[in-house]
Design an enzyme around this catalytic site. Sequence first.
Site, PDB file in Angstrom:
ATOM      1  N   ASP A 216      10.865  64.482  95.033  1.00 50.61           N
ATOM      2  CA  ASP A 216       9.474  64.644  94.605  1.00 50.61           C
ATOM      3  C   ASP A 216       9.122  66.126  94.692  1.00 50.61           C
ATOM      4  O   ASP A 216      10.002  66.989  94.592  1.00 50.61           O
ATOM      5  CB  ASP A 216       8.586  63.804  95.546  1.00 50.61           C
ATOM      6  CG  ASP A 216       7.321  63.298  94.898  1.00 50.61           C
ATOM      7  OD1 ASP A 216       6.425  64.125  94.653  1.00 50.61           O
ATOM      8  OD2 ASP A 216       7.222  62.086  94.626  1.00 50.61           O
ATOM      9  N   HIS A 249       1.691  65.774  95.982  1.00 50.76           N
ATOM     10  CA  HIS A 249       2.235  64.483  95.559  1.00 50.76           C
ATOM     11  C   HIS A 249       3.285  63.958  96.528  1.00 50.76           C
ATOM     12  O   HIS A 249       3.230  62.788  96.949  1.00 50.76           O
ATOM     13  CB  HIS A 249       2.830  64.598  94.154  1.00 50.76           C
ATOM     14  CG  HIS A 249       3.171  63.281  93.534  1.00 50.76           C
ATOM     15  ND1 HIS A 249       4.416  62.696  93.689  1.00 50.76           N
ATOM     16  CD2 HIS A 249       2.443  62.422  92.780  1.00 50.76           C
ATOM     17  CE1 HIS A 249       4.442  61.548  93.034  1.00 50.76           C
ATOM     18  NE2 HIS A 249       3.258  61.353  92.474  1.00 50.76           N
ATOM     19  N   SER A 398       3.207  55.923  90.945  1.00 50.09           N
ATOM     20  CA  SER A 398       3.910  56.678  91.997  1.00 50.09           C
ATOM     21  C   SER A 398       3.754  55.987  93.343  1.00 50.09           C
ATOM     22  O   SER A 398       4.702  55.928  94.141  1.00 50.09           O
ATOM     23  CB  SER A 398       3.346  58.102  92.099  1.00 50.09           C
ATOM     24  OG  SER A 398       3.851  58.941  91.090  1.00 50.09           O
TER      25      SER A 398
END
Length: 463
Positions: A216, A249, A398
């Site tokens: 990620d 994120h 996600s």
Amino acid sequence: MDTLDRACLGAALKRLGRALGTKPGKRLACLLLPLVAACAGSGLIPPSNIEIDPAALEQMKDHGDRMIVVTVANPSESVPVLAGTTVGGYGGAPGYAAYGGARATVAALASDYRLREVTAWPIVELKVHCAVFEVTGLETRDAVLQKLAHDSRVQIAQPLQSFHTLSSLSGPPAGSLTAPGYDGNYVSLQHGLRDIDALAAHRVSQGDGVRVAVIDTGVDVGHPDLAGRVVLARDFVEEDKSRFNRDRHGTAVAGVIAANPSNGRGIVGVAPGAQILALKACWQGPGGNGSFCNSLTLAQALVVAIEAHAQVINLSLAGPPDPLLAQLVTFSLDHGATVVGAVPPNGDLRAFPVGVPRVIAADVAGTGARAASVIQAPGRDVLTLTPGGRYDFQSGSSFSTAYVSGIVALLLAVDPQLDAGKVYAALKAGIGEGAASGTRTVNACGALDAISQHACPPVSAAR
């Protein structure tokens, strides 16, 4: 040295023994020192067989439409070498070295097709030498790729492709973090945990010791709710520790999987006992909105996840089908890992990674008609971690992917021998109606009951 460190050291010693035809001894001490340094702790350092070249990465970002990825066979004379040694290598880069045939083939291809080598590295797991080229001639990239596809020296020829994470900020639902008198224990706001019966499942398993690779952006490894959870951190795009820790994120995804509240304050992850391998392969977009990766950075992260013996690989991202990445994911599946990927907003199950056979596709529960093979999990207004010790609500597949990866960790802590097929069957057996949302979603207790005899009553039944 913890379990992960010992696994890293043991695997590298085995490779060294095969390469040198002997058992490591005193005469190899000078080679072992850099190996131990590479395997110890969770320092933010380049992985042992990849040198981060910021200039090359900038070229790929600026001229991506002219970049291609090519793999050729890595011949038998190629010998894996430990990090920090001086034997051969790619322009002096630390790590594995390729000799003779592979390098000559890459040089010949560059000359024959008017290509400029940007970077190259051997992928030992696939027994190939991988190069990123820039197309410098007058021909289009597609024309060059078509010719390379018919060249017997080439195993893979593909564009350098882009991939994006799948999330957005969302406003807090009723009863938010700003509620007056709130004491800082945010579990009551984690509606997704109730939907999947995670708190009841924690009576059976908390995912203790299961290694989950989060490929990620970076992760705030100093967040109080991740204390002791991140056992490995690698950066394949920037080599900037401060920026790694500010990335949003990856921090949010890691929080859904393995957050463990400190002093009873904060949020609880689906598998608070899991170990996170934070592998940064994506750049965070401006203002923390949107993140993107490419074929090379994702390939490098997948290799390290494989070499670190990740039991779960979380890919909260999507993009076009990618032959190189598909081969690496398949290799990881063949060697016992479970891979969970995010379904893109358009539901395209041919996309990477969900288009790779045996990858578990995860999507937001209640998104409407989706293929029966997709595992649905919470993905709306998910309360999770943000950098700087903070929290926020986010939405997107996600986070559905992260919920599923957390449940997989719960299963593997109970039965480490489960392969991806058995994990998927258990997840399907655990589908039920979410207690908080009323939508069909995966259920952690149901999945655990499918693989063991442990009593795991859902929270709603226990009340």
